[in-house]
Structure formats: C-alpha cells, structure tokens
Design a protein around this motif. Structure first.
Motif, mmCIF file in Angstrom:
data_model
loop_
_atom_site.group_PDB
_atom_site.id
_atom_site.type_symbol
_atom_site.label_atom_id
_atom_site.label_comp_id
_atom_site.label_asym_id
_atom_site.label_seq_id
_atom_site.Cartn_x
_atom_site.Cartn_y
_atom_site.Cartn_z
ATOM 1 N N LYS A 233 -0.690 22.311 -8.370
ATOM 2 C CA LYS A 233 -1.355 22.572 -9.650
ATOM 3 C C LYS A 233 -0.369 22.428 -10.804
ATOM 4 N N THR A 234 0.872 22.888 -10.612
ATOM 5 C CA THR A 234 1.901 22.797 -11.652
ATOM 6 C C THR A 234 2.271 21.351 -11.950
ATOM 7 N N LEU A 235 2.313 20.523 -10.898
ATOM 8 C CA LEU A 235 2.816 19.150 -11.039
ATOM 9 C C LEU A 235 1.739 18.109 -11.311
ATOM 10 N N THR A 236 0.471 18.495 -11.262
ATOM 11 C CA THR A 236 -0.624 17.516 -11.340
ATOM 12 C C THR A 236 -0.502 16.567 -12.520
ATOM 13 N N LYS A 237 -0.234 17.090 -13.706
ATOM 14 C CA LYS A 237 -0.208 16.238 -14.907
ATOM 15 C C LYS A 237 0.988 15.276 -14.936
ATOM 16 N N PHE A 238 1.995 15.545 -14.095
ATOM 17 C CA PHE A 238 3.214 14.729 -14.101
ATOM 18 C C PHE A 238 3.186 13.609 -13.058
ATOM 19 N N ILE A 239 2.442 13.808 -11.988
ATOM 20 C CA ILE A 239 2.482 12.899 -10.835
ATOM 21 C C ILE A 239 2.204 11.448 -11.237
ATOM 22 N N LYS A 240 1.243 11.240 -12.129
ATOM 23 C CA LYS A 240 0.851 9.870 -12.479
ATOM 24 C C LYS A 240 1.946 9.112 -13.226
ATOM 25 N N HIS A 241 2.976 9.826 -13.698
ATOM 26 C CA HIS A 241 4.064 9.176 -14.431
ATOM 27 C C HIS A 241 5.266 8.842 -13.538
ATOM 28 N N ILE A 242 5.221 9.249 -12.276
ATOM 29 C CA ILE A 242 6.312 8.935 -11.344
ATOM 30 C C ILE A 242 6.033 7.577 -10.705
ATOM 31 N N ARG A 243 7.030 6.716 -10.682
ATOM 32 C CA ARG A 243 6.842 5.334 -10.206
ATOM 33 C C ARG A 243 7.192 5.236 -8.722
ATOM 34 N N PHE A 244 6.332 5.875 -7.917
ATOM 35 C CA PHE A 244 6.575 5.973 -6.477
ATOM 36 C C PHE A 244 6.733 4.609 -5.819
ATOM 37 N N PHE A 245 5.996 3.626 -6.301
ATOM 38 C CA PHE A 245 6.004 2.313 -5.654
ATOM 39 C C PHE A 245 7.285 1.529 -5.945
ATOM 40 N N GLN A 246 8.158 2.076 -6.784
ATOM 41 C CA GLN A 246 9.441 1.424 -7.070
ATOM 42 C C GLN A 246 10.576 2.025 -6.248
ATOM 43 N N MET A 247 10.263 2.958 -5.374
ATOM 44 C CA MET A 247 11.282 3.548 -4.505
ATOM 45 C C MET A 247 11.513 2.658 -3.295
ATOM 46 N N THR A 248 12.653 2.836 -2.654
ATOM 47 C CA THR A 248 12.916 2.099 -1.417
ATOM 48 C C THR A 248 12.118 2.737 -0.283
ATOM 49 N N PRO A 249 11.871 2.022 0.798
ATOM 50 C CA PRO A 249 11.173 2.623 1.940
ATOM 51 C C PRO A 249 11.869 3.883 2.441
ATOM 52 N N GLN A 250 13.200 3.888 2.438
ATOM 53 C CA GLN A 250 13.946 5.064 2.904
ATOM 54 C C GLN A 250 13.700 6.264 1.987
ATOM 55 N N GLU A 251 13.689 6.007 0.681
ATOM 56 C CA GLU A 251 13.453 7.091 -0.273
ATOM 57 C C GLU A 251 12.050 7.651 -0.106
ATOM 58 N N TYR A 252 11.080 6.772 0.059
ATOM 59 C CA TYR A 252 9.713 7.240 0.283
ATOM 60 C C TYR A 252 9.625 8.069 1.561
ATOM 61 N N TYR A 253 10.204 7.571 2.637
ATOM 62 C CA TYR A 253 10.046 8.204 3.949
ATOM 63 C C TYR A 253 10.660 9.608 3.974
ATOM 64 N N TYR A 254 11.856 9.730 3.385
ATOM 65 C CA TYR A 254 12.564 11.001 3.488
ATOM 66 C C TYR A 254 12.264 11.968 2.343
ATOM 67 N N LYS A 255 11.901 11.450 1.185
ATOM 68 C CA LYS A 255 11.783 12.326 0.022
ATOM 69 C C LYS A 255 10.358 12.539 -0.480
ATOM 70 N N VAL A 256 9.465 11.594 -0.230
ATOM 71 C CA VAL A 256 8.096 11.707 -0.744
ATOM 72 C C VAL A 256 7.109 12.045 0.359
ATOM 73 N N ARG A 257 7.166 11.307 1.447
ATOM 74 C CA ARG A 257 6.207 11.492 2.550
ATOM 75 C C ARG A 257 6.105 12.956 3.017
ATOM 76 N N PRO A 258 7.242 13.688 3.188
ATOM 77 C CA PRO A 258 7.117 15.082 3.640
ATOM 78 C C PRO A 258 6.401 15.992 2.636
ATOM 79 N N LEU A 259 6.302 15.556 1.377
ATOM 80 C CA LEU A 259 5.651 16.370 0.340
ATOM 81 C C LEU A 259 4.309 15.769 -0.070
ATOM 82 N N GLY A 260 3.712 15.034 0.846
ATOM 83 C CA GLY A 260 2.441 14.373 0.568
ATOM 84 C C GLY A 260 1.349 15.319 0.128
ATOM 85 N N LYS A 261 1.441 16.597 0.502
ATOM 86 C CA LYS A 261 0.426 17.590 0.116
ATOM 87 C C LYS A 261 0.356 17.776 -1.396
ATOM 88 N N LEU A 262 1.429 17.386 -2.091
ATOM 89 C CA LEU A 262 1.464 17.565 -3.541
ATOM 90 C C LEU A 262 0.772 16.426 -4.284
#
Length: 469
Positions: A233-262
């Motif tokens: 709920k705190t992060l909802t308004k910010f998520i759309k401004h993060i450029r997730f698709f510009q991360m490397t596969p490694q960055e996505y796998y280790y840093k984003v995927r585990p927090l997919g609930k957000l």
C-alpha cells in the motif's frame, strides 16, 4: 562629505532604530505556545522594505489596538524572525553566524513569504556555495522544501535537480532518507538522467517504505501476509515509475522476483514472462532506459557503463558467473584510440597506445551486436616478444544484452604466452587467441574460444588505458 558617506550615515541612523527606538507602533507576535515572542517594529520601515507588510497594513490584515498594530506570525520561529527583522532594518545578515546557518531553510521560507526577494536570492546562492557536509546533513529537508515550493526557488531547484541526477547518494545514503516525502521521492525516481542503477533505485524504495512504517521489521524473512500488504500500500504510487524491464536477468531474479507480492499482478506476470521469453507480448507499459544508462562511459561509442562494470569485475578477478548486482568498479577508463576516428592502422596504435600501462581493447564486429576484446595488464611497447602474465583475459559479449549465457570470459592458461607485444602487426593475446590487426580468433593459450569463427571483420574498435582509482 561624499554621496556614499551620506548614504552610509542614513543607513546607520535607520539601523539604530532596530536597537534603540522607543517610538515603535507595531507589535509582531511570532511562534506558538511556549515559544511565542513579541517583537517591536515601525510600520513605516516594514512598509518601505517589504510589499508583504505594505499589503498587510493597507488591507487591515494586522489588527489595531489603540496606537499599535498587532500582527501575528505563528508559522515563523522567534529566532528566524529576529534575523529577518534585523535584515529589514539594517540590510545585513551574518550568514556565518551559528543561529543563521542552523536555520537557513526556515529563513529562506520566511523571506519568501515576506516578499524579501533580494534576501531570497542571497540565501539561495549561499546554500549553493556551502560545503558537501551541509548538504549531507540537510539535503533531505531541503529537497522536501524545494518539492513543496516548485517554481519558487528556481536557483535551488536547478541545483537540487543536478544533485539528484549526478550525486543521488547524497540523498540515498543520508540517515534521513526515509524522511523524504512522497512527492519528492516521486520526482527523484522519475528523473530520466538519474545516475543510479535501476535495481538500486528499487532496493532503496523498499527500504524507504519499510522505514515509513514503524510496525514493519527490517527483517523481511519474518513477514507474513499483513506486513507485505502494508508495504504494498505504501509503495503503490511509486511502482509504475520503476523501470523493471531495464534490469539484468540476475537483478530481476535476486532482487525483484522474491518481492513479487509488492507488485500489481499483471506486472509480476509480465516480468516473469519477459525474463523467460524476452520477445513475448506484454500488457505492461515498458519505460525506456534512463538517459544515464544509455550514455556511453569514458567516451566509448561501443559499450555502456554496465559493460565497463562487468570488465572491472573481471579485472578484479571476478568469475564468468555474474554477481547479483554489478557495481561501479575501482577503475577509470581513458580513451586512447578509436578506429573510426583515428584510423585502423598499426602505426596509429603504436603512437597512441604504446607505453600507457594496462589497457583494454574493445572490438565491435561488423554486421553484428557482438563485441570481443582483451585486457593487457602490463603494457604495449613493441618489444617483439611475449609478455608473461596470469592476469590477462579475453572476452565476448553483446552490446544489447548482458545475459550470462551469452557472455564468454576466457582467462590465460599459459601465462608465458599471455600477451604478444609484436613490433609489426601481430599485437594481441596468446598465439592467435585474439590478434587485433591479423583478425584471428583461435584457441591456443587461453581457456575458452571467444568467437565461433577463427576470423572476424572489425566495424570499429577502441583502446582504453586502465587506471586504478
């Protein structure tokens, strides 16, 4: 007596009214509750020096009780108003005084409110000229104020935007980072020129969100559904401004995927699909890379900052398997030669690259996004012999993709033949493992073949001097 002397005398006499006059007709109450204090002043001085007070007296903002105007300013502290009032009477302000330096931001706001435009301009320039330590201590507070007063403090707004773009760590590393208000943080993460890896922006956004909620533990391994719900709920308004698709596969796998609930469900599914099947159709709008990520580093027209970070990692004995996050290395890269600008001949190579110490050769292949190259940790000198090293390596990767499955790191396995420092056209690595001018790519003295053909054609090439910071 000169005109200047007469003027100085007039200013001196007027300034004496601040300390010694007893014919004041204005009482100004500032502060609130136990911090309230009353200052005496002259309406004629206030009118002359400030259009704010001129309007206040002419339109009856200030109430009159007997012979005195009663004026209340609960939003200004006593210490700030004392400095402002002295400036109104004397035209001076001691910027190096402790009470001034510790209240610069409050002074700026009060001066603007009272239409003291010259003081506002003076304070802005003073803050810009302050040292790095002041910004570390006060940066978050200043950025919040500038965000709340957009278009008002134009000099500081430009200055703060430059800091956000060029030195974001001044905010990120501050102990008060969590105090950034929502609008300031959105402004920050929307910047196209932000010099920060996207994965670091994401990680710090998560830290900010946790710090904003006192009920959340910093140890996310202890969290349940409710905790994730609070942070989402705190992060909802910010998520759309993060450029997730510009991360490397490694960055996505280790840093984003585990927090997919957000993440919104659609974004979470699109990210998973994108990093498994890069060409798949997505429902989510894909934001472009930030301009700072597109910029070529050290004047390179071939590779980007991420490639240089990877090469720095390898120079520091990193392995072919990539770390979770590639960070800026401990090296600077000074461009010595670019083929398309300086020429592709061996003579220009000798002139510009010999006796420069450690160098990095970058070769872009013709009609391909593939890049090959090698690291010489010693020097080129035209000695006509092999140079012994166990630190050299050759490599290949692609300009548009740092997928570990497409990266080849080939370290020297026979150190005696590491570098061929030829005095003719045979400069390169090993016995043909990579010859620059003979355009050869065989497998002899390095661990892995870096190109599927034994020959190649050059579209362009660059040589960089490698300097440890």
């Amino acid at each position: 007596m000169t005109r200047q002397a007469l003027t100085d005398t007039l200013l001196r006499d007027i300034s004496e009214l601040y300390d010694g006059a007893d014919d004041y007709n204005v009482k100004i109450q500032v502060g609130e509750d136990s911090e309230t204090e009353i200052f005496n002043a002259h309406s004629v001085i206030l009118r002359a020096r400030s259009t704010y007070f001129r309007s206040a007296f002419s339109s009856n903002w200030a109430k009159k009780e007997g012979d005195f105007y009663i004026f209340k300013k609960p939003n200004v502290s006593a210490i700030v108003f004392q400095i402002i009032l002295r400036y109104i009477y004397t035209g001076t302000i001691a910027l190096d005084a402790i009470n001034v330096e510790s209240n610069l931001i409050e002074l700026l706001i009060a001066a603007d409110e009272m239409n003291l435009y010259e003081l506002v301009d003076h304070l802005q320039q003073h803050i810009i000229n302050l040292n790095h330590d002041w910004m570390v201590q006060n940066g978050v507070k200043l950025f919040n104020i500038i965000s709340q007063h957009k278009g008002i403090f134009s000099k500081l707004e430009e200055y703060c935007n430059n800091i956000m773009n060029q030195e974001p760590e001044l905010l990120i590393d501050s102990n008060d980072f969590w105090r950034l208000d929502d609008e300031t943080l959105i402004t920050f993460i929307q910047l196209d020129n932000l010099k920060m890896e996207e994965v670091n922006i994401w990680e710090n956004l998560v830290k900010w969100g946790i710090a904003k909620n006192s009920t959340l533990s910093a140890d996310m391994t202890t969290w349940g559904f409710d905790e994730y719900g609070i942070l989402k709920k705190t992060l909802t308004k910010f998520i759309k401004h993060i450029r997730f698709f510009q991360m490397t596969p490694q960055e996505y796998y280790y840093k984003v995927r585990p927090l997919g609930k957000l993440l919104p469900k659609e974004l979470e599914e699109d990210l998973l699909s994108y990093y498994i099947v890069p060409d798949c159709k997505l429902a989510t709008k894909v934001l472009p890379p930030r301009k700072s990520q597109n910029n070529k580093r050290s004047e390179s027209s071939i590779i980007t900052t991420k490639h240089f970070n990877l090469l720095s990692y390898w120079i520091d004995d990193g392995q072919e398997t990539l770390p979770n996050t590639l960070r800026n290395g401990q090296y600077e890269y000074n461009l010595l030669l670019r083929g398309s600008k300086d020429g592709f001949g061996v003579e220009i190579f000798r002139t510009k690259c010999n006796n420069k110490g450690a160098t990095l050769v970058i070769i872009k292949l013709k009609n391909s996004n593939k890049i090959i190259g090698g690291y010489n940790p010693i020097r080129w000198s035209g000695s006509g012999s092999y140079l012994n090293s166990d630190q050299s390596f050759i490599f290949s990767f692609y300009s548009n993709d740092l997928d570990s499955s497409k990266i080849i790191l080939s370290r020297v396995k026979d150190s005696f033949y590491a570098i061929l420092d030829d005095n003719n056209r045979g400069q390169g690595f090993g016995f043909g493992d990579l010859y620059i001018f003979l355009k050869s790519c065989k497998l002899k003295h390095y661990s892995t073949k870096i190109h599927d053909s034994e020959t190649f054609e050059i579209d362009d090439y660059e040589v960089f001097q490698v300097i440890k910071k």
